[in-house]
Design a protein around this motif. Structure first.
Motif: not given
Length: 547
Positions: A51-56, A96-102, A112-117, A404-413
């Motif tokens: 039940l955990e969403p993907k984080l940014g 590739l479905g990599v959301s929240g990247s730069e 290139i910066t992508v979430p995850g390890e 991916t849910l990041d701080l900006a997305g939480i503000a929108g919620l």
């Protein structure tokens, strides 16, 4: 006059118009419950049950890869080339479905910066993806293990770009020959096949820098075979689309390509006259697949398979299809090692922010309970159901599109949930306005709803348009804010229409909940009573007036 009054008061002859049929309030409530059950059913019965969403990146950290640009002539790349490469890589990130990247241009490099390890996915984004279709000349041979060579020491004050150009020129002399080369030159290339170093630890200088109109000695992508290839017959830029999937007969993962009309017509004719020969698909001077042509392939569609010895996996087939689909980069890049980026906020900061948001939400709910009483309870129930729906959808979007849910997305919620509470206030105040006019709670609900829903529609439409404009025009984390704001705006309308209004209708039909002391409408009911008393109270005549 009397006859006229009796005629007007009597029943009208003919058919009567049927009254509008009111939808039972339990139906929209049942629809919402079913939708909520479907969302969480998809969560628990498809894929992982987490039940955990993907984080940014700002909440969980990520991986950063620096791509160093290389040009054929050794000169520095132009800004236009870097900008175009950035645009293509950003499209690959989305594919590739990599959301929240730069993706950032830093000098002559792309960062290139992508979430995850996992940095492997970020490395594949910088592939030059120069795809060519080349005929295989002769038979491939197994790659021979090469003795390890000490790393070359650069000369003092050597220019790295000049050294790279020198290495490319040397490899071209050894492994490439013009299209009109004689048999002696082709024999030299065949001799070179046994000497080529196919070690996957060493980057091929010709990767992305080969001359497509010449013969080429190339290794397989895994480094286990060497091929002599003829000049290219189809350019990878003639690919119309590419996708990955499984073969319905064998179940193996394949990549399906569709050429444009001109290349498709050529491919149909070429395969018709080249039965029994091998044709290689080369990606960055490496042979991805070299299948044998068994029959003519009309229609401009063909397939790339990994072969029986080394078949494609779901990941490798998907990566290749997305890289090919979004085109070749105008530059060749050398990726650096992936480095881990720590979260800029961390779990402790996220926890503190959520606690602050919860305190604010509880304060709003307490105020709603104190001011609206029973209607405040309906507000609490509606917000809980809205939050459950939003959370479930975000979890599913993380699985399906990599959101991916990041701080900006939480503000929108948070802003979106606040707008949902605002819709409740609009509705309840319209009901109070009707009660002030002297109507009962039950009769005030449909009239207040008819007036409030227009305001709710208008307010949410403006909010959704603003979120859509921000999403289209913005980049980076701001798009995450716009996405969650637009999502909660849509769900605001759904919750108000399918949950809040039906609950209020049910409450208005309850004898207990209709009591002013229970539903929190006692003050406005008293105002309405005083108005009725004032309207029926006779006005005293002034002393000495003339009648």
């Amino acid at each position: 006059m009397t006859t006229s009054r009796r005629a007007s008061a009597g029943p009208r002859r003919g058919k009567r118009s049927a009254p509008a049929r009111e939808i039972p309030p339990w139906r929209p409530l049942a629809v919402f419950i079913i939708l909520l059950a479907v969302v969480y059913g998809l969560i628990f019965f498809t894929g992982s049950k987490s039940l955990e969403p993907k984080l940014g990146i700002d909440l969980q950290g990520g991986t950063r890869v620096t791509l160093t640009a290389r040009t054929e002539n050794g000169k520095a790349p132009t800004r236009d080339q870097l900008d175009k490469a950035k645009q293509i890589i950003e499209k690959r990130v989305n594919g590739l479905g990599v959301s929240g990247s730069e993706v950032v241009v830093n000098g002559d490099n792309l960062v290139i910066t992508v979430p995850g390890e996992d940095g492997d996915q970020a490395k594949t984004l910088g592939q030059t993806a120069r795809l060519f279709v080349r005929p295989v000349v002769g038979q491939p041979i197994a790659a021979q293990p090469q003795a390890p060579k000490p790393p070359a020491q650069p000369a003092p004050n050597a220019d790295p770009q000049a050294e790279a150009k020198k290495a490319i020129d040397e490899q071209r002399k050894l492994r490439q020959a013009p299209a009109d080369a004689d048999q002696a030159r082709l024999t030299q290339l065949q001799e070179q096949m046994a000497k080529i170093d196919c070690s996957t630890q060493t980057r091929d200088p010709l990767a992305g820098n080969d001359v497509p109109d010449q013969y080429l000695v190339a290794c397989s992508e895994k480094g286990d075979a060497v091929y002599l290839l003829g000049p290219q017959i189809i350019d990878g830029r003639d690919i119309k689309t590419a996708s990955s999937g499984t073969d319905p007969q064998t179940g193996e993962w394949i990549v399906t390509l569709e050429f444009n009309d001109k290349a498709g017509d050529f491919w149909a004719g070429y395969t018709a006259k080249s039965r029994g020969t091998q044709t290689a698909f080369t990606l960055d001077s490496a042979v991805v697949s070299a299948p044998q042509i068994n029959e003519a392939i009309p229609g401009g569609k063909t397939r790339i398979s990994g072969g029986s010895q080394d078949p494609f996996t779901e990941s490798s087939a998907g990566d290749l299809a997305n890289v090919l689909k979004y085109g070749s980069l105008p530059l060749s890049f050398t990726p650096s090692d992936a480095e881990t980026v720590s979260a800029t906020l961390g779990l402790s900061s996220l926890r503190a922010g959520l606690i602050a948001g919860a305190v604010g939400l509880i304060a709003v709910l307490l105020y709603a309970l104190a001011y609206y009483r029973m209607l405040g309870l309906l507000t609490v129930a509606s917000l809980i159901l809205a939050g459950a729906m939003v959370y479930g959808i975000i979890v599913l979007l993380g699985r399906w599109i990599g959101f991916t849910l990041d701080l900006a997305g939480i503000a929108g919620l948070i802003i979106g949930i606040g707008m949902t509470a605002d819709s409740f206030v609009v509705y309840f105040e319209r009901i109070k306005d009707e009660i002030r006019e002297g109507r009962t709670f039950r009769s005030a609900v449909p009239r207040g709803w008819a007036s409030a829903r227009r305001t709710i529609w208008s307010g949410n439409a403006v909010s959704f348009i603003a979120a859509a404009v921000i999403y289209v025009l913005a980049i980076g984390e701001v798009r995450g804010f716009a996405f969650t704001l637009g999502l909660t705006t849509i769900l605001d309308v759904v919750v108000v229409f399918l949950v809040t209004h039906p609950l209020v209708v049910l409450a208005s039909r309850s004898a207990f909940l209709s009591k002013p002391s229970v539903n929190g409408l006692g003050a406005v009911t008293e105002v309405a009573r005083r108005r009725r008393v004032a309207a029926h109270k006779p006005v005293p005549e002034a002393e000495g007036s003339v009648r």
